[in-house]
Scaffold this active site. Structure first.
Site, PDB file in Angstrom:
ATOM      1  N   SER A 156      -3.807  -7.549   3.273  1.00 22.65           N
ATOM      2  CA  SER A 156      -2.945  -6.629   4.022  1.00 22.65           C
ATOM      3  C   SER A 156      -2.291  -7.437   5.134  1.00 22.65           C
ATOM      4  CB  SER A 156      -3.779  -5.504   4.647  1.00 22.65           C
ATOM      5  OG  SER A 156      -2.994  -4.814   5.612  1.00 22.65           O
ATOM      6  N   TYR A 169     -11.447  -3.440   9.056  1.00 25.96           N
ATOM      7  CA  TYR A 169     -10.487  -3.625   7.957  1.00 25.96           C
ATOM      8  C   TYR A 169      -9.723  -4.953   8.127  1.00 25.96           C
ATOM      9  CZ  TYR A 169      -6.682  -2.247   4.726  1.00 25.96           C
ATOM     10  OH  TYR A 169      -5.768  -2.188   3.702  1.00 25.96           O
ATOM     11  N   LYS A 173      -9.751  -8.222   5.612  1.00 21.13           N
ATOM     12  CA  LYS A 173      -8.534  -8.715   4.947  1.00 21.13           C
ATOM     13  C   LYS A 173      -8.220 -10.163   5.373  1.00 21.13           C
ATOM     14  CE  LYS A 173      -7.618  -5.013   2.510  1.00 21.13           C
ATOM     15  NZ  LYS A 173      -7.767  -5.033   1.051  1.00 21.13           N
TER      16      LYS A 173
HETATM   17  P1  NAI Z   1      -6.390   3.962  -2.775  1.00 19.96           P
HETATM   18  O1  NAI Z   1      -7.430   4.513  -1.857  1.00 19.96           O
HETATM   19  O2  NAI Z   1      -5.280   4.872  -3.198  1.00 19.96           O
HETATM   20  O3  NAI Z   1      -7.079   3.379  -4.102  1.00 19.96           O
HETATM   21  C1  NAI Z   1      -8.204   2.547  -4.033  1.00 19.96           C
HETATM   22  C2  NAI Z   1      -8.965   2.617  -5.331  1.00 19.96           C
HETATM   23  O4  NAI Z   1     -10.113   1.766  -5.201  1.00 19.96           O
HETATM   24  C3  NAI Z   1      -9.496   4.013  -5.673  1.00 19.96           C
HETATM   25  O5  NAI Z   1      -9.235   4.325  -7.021  1.00 19.96           O
HETATM   26  C4  NAI Z   1     -10.986   3.914  -5.378  1.00 19.96           C
HETATM   27  O6  NAI Z   1     -11.783   4.778  -6.205  1.00 19.96           O
HETATM   28  C5  NAI Z   1     -11.267   2.447  -5.678  1.00 19.96           C
HETATM   29  N1  NAI Z   1     -12.466   1.978  -4.978  1.00 19.96           N
HETATM   30  C6  NAI Z   1     -12.735   2.084  -3.654  1.00 19.96           C
HETATM   31  N2  NAI Z   1     -13.949   1.571  -3.396  1.00 19.96           N
HETATM   32  C7  NAI Z   1     -14.458   1.121  -4.569  1.00 19.96           C
HETATM   33  C8  NAI Z   1     -15.677   0.500  -4.939  1.00 19.96           C
HETATM   34  N3  NAI Z   1     -16.650   0.244  -4.049  1.00 19.96           N
HETATM   35  N4  NAI Z   1     -15.871   0.171  -6.242  1.00 19.96           N
HETATM   36  C9  NAI Z   1     -14.914   0.453  -7.155  1.00 19.96           C
HETATM   37  N5  NAI Z   1     -13.738   1.037  -6.865  1.00 19.96           N
HETATM   38  C10 NAI Z   1     -13.514   1.373  -5.575  1.00 19.96           C
HETATM   39  O7  NAI Z   1      -5.851   2.648  -2.045  1.00 19.96           O
HETATM   40  P2  NAI Z   1      -4.434   1.881  -2.187  1.00 19.96           P
HETATM   41  O8  NAI Z   1      -3.555   2.340  -1.094  1.00 19.96           O
HETATM   42  O9  NAI Z   1      -3.969   1.939  -3.585  1.00 19.96           O
HETATM   43  O10 NAI Z   1      -4.895   0.396  -1.805  1.00 19.96           O
HETATM   44  C11 NAI Z   1      -5.189  -0.618  -2.757  1.00 19.96           C
HETATM   45  C12 NAI Z   1      -5.424  -1.922  -2.031  1.00 19.96           C
HETATM   46  O11 NAI Z   1      -4.268  -2.254  -1.259  1.00 19.96           O
HETATM   47  C13 NAI Z   1      -6.587  -1.896  -1.047  1.00 19.96           C
HETATM   48  O12 NAI Z   1      -7.271  -3.128  -1.067  1.00 19.96           O
HETATM   49  C14 NAI Z   1      -5.907  -1.701   0.282  1.00 19.96           C
HETATM   50  O13 NAI Z   1      -6.688  -2.193   1.360  1.00 19.96           O
HETATM   51  C15 NAI Z   1      -4.648  -2.526   0.081  1.00 19.96           C
HETATM   52  N6  NAI Z   1      -3.557  -2.166   0.979  1.00 19.96           N
HETATM   53  C16 NAI Z   1      -2.999  -0.905   0.951  1.00 19.96           C
HETATM   54  C17 NAI Z   1      -1.967  -0.598   1.831  1.00 19.96           C
HETATM   55  C18 NAI Z   1      -1.319   0.728   1.847  1.00 19.96           C
HETATM   56  O14 NAI Z   1      -0.453   0.936   2.723  1.00 19.96           O
HETATM   57  N7  NAI Z   1      -1.627   1.656   0.960  1.00 19.96           N
HETATM   58  C19 NAI Z   1      -1.481  -1.595   2.789  1.00 19.96           C
HETATM   59  C20 NAI Z   1      -2.118  -2.876   2.713  1.00 19.96           C
HETATM   60  C21 NAI Z   1      -3.119  -3.132   1.836  1.00 19.96           C
END
Ligand code: NAI
Length: 261
Positions: A156, A169, A173
């Site tokens: 991130s 967080y 990252k």
């Molecule tokens: P989200 O919350 O929509 O999806 C995350 C997915 O990871 C979910 O399906 C969840 O069930 C799964 N998950 C969480 N913990 C888990 C575990 N212990 N074992 C297996 N699966 C697990 O999140 P999003 O927004 O799609 O983010 C994806 C990645 O992008 C993350 O690493 C997040 O930190 C990063 N990110 C997101 C940003 C944003 O603005 N949405 C910005 C910067 C980074």
């Protein structure tokens, strides 16, 4: 093959992943699902890993039907050390090889430092950083043996810039970035490329529940003037996973509308 034609001179860039096998963590929804979709559209077979059983099964089915390549759901809690070895054994048993690993699963547990609980610190480090170590270690031996591999870690921009209320967080990252550079050096001699994508403010379930004031502040800091889409991140993953990025390793690409420049 994508055809980029400029003023009559034609450059052909190879984004095809035909015959490759990709593992995408946290791919039941959000950015991970968009990544799984995009890699499958480029021809890769995809192992979708998530702890949300129903959602990951539905996503795998949807992507397989839309793209016509094998997509198989795997259920695991990636922060649990005991679940990683069996998970990757099952994936290798199913697909025989892993060419691409995308470490995408991540969570937030935001609070100001003085109010942050030990458990919220530890949980975020375990899911966002320890799982990247565990999954990368699990694929590294087979990638070294096959003498190729693409590992793409989703960090991130706050791992570069910091953000109030997200000490856990941001630390996780920033850790992913340092880890990726170390492993990029270890894997280079065997043609294993390790790169990082640092998304900015992306519209997903993770950001949907942010207070309106926080959303407006992020938007105001984004020169391109909009939230990113999951597909914006997935496009960058496809680039790093493809032969077009064979000479890139240890890099951090900010997909953030200019926020962190
Ligand atoms: P989200 O919350 O929509 O999806 C995350 C997915 O990871 C979910 O399906 C969840 O069930 C799964 N998950 C969480 N913990 C888990 C575990 N212990 N074992 C297996 N699966 C697990 O999140 P999003 O927004 O799609 O983010 C994806 C990645 O992008 C993350 O690493 C997040 O930190 C990063 N990110 C997101 C940003 C944003 O603005 N949405 C910005 C910067 C980074």
């Amino acid at each position: 093959m994508q055809d980029f034609s400029l003023n009559g001179s034609v450059a052909v860039v190879d984004f095809s992943l035909d015959g490759s096998v990709a593992v995408v963590t946290g791919s039941a929804r959000g950015i991970g699902k968009a990544i799984a979709f995009t890699l499958a559209r480029a021809g890769a077979k995809v192992a979708l890993v998530d702890m949300n059983k129903e959602a990951v099964e539905a996503s795998a089915k949807e992507i397989e039907e839309a793209c016509g390549v094998e997509c198989v759901p795997f259920v695991a809690d990636l922060s649990s050390e005991e679940q990683i070895e069996p998970l990757f054994s099952s994936i290798l048993e199913k697909f025989s090889q892993i060419d691409i690993l995308v470490n995408n699963a991540g969570i937030t547990r935001d609070n100001l430092l003085i109010r942050m609980k030990d458990s919220d610190w530890q949980k975020v480090i375990d899911v966002n950083l320890k799982s990247v170590f565990l999954c990368t270690r699990a694929v590294f031996k087979s990638m070294m043996k096959q003498r190729h591999g693409k590992i793409i870690n989703i960090a991130s921009i706050v791992g570069l810039m910091g953000n109030a209320g997200q000490a856990n967080y941001c630390a996780s990252k920033a850790g992913v970035i340092g880890f990726s550079k170390a492993v990029a050096r270890e894997g280079a001699a065997r043609s294993i490329n390790v790169n990082v994508i640092a998304p900015g403010f992306i519209a997903t379930d993770m950001t949907e529940n942010l207070p309106e004031s926080a959303k407006q502040s992020m938007l105001a800091q984004t020169p391109l003037g909009r939230m990113g889409k999951a597909q914006d991140v997935a496009n960058a993953v496809l680039f790093f996973a493809s032969p077009a990025a064979d000479f890139l390793t240890g890099q951090v690409l900010c997909v953030d509308g200019g926020l962190a420049m």
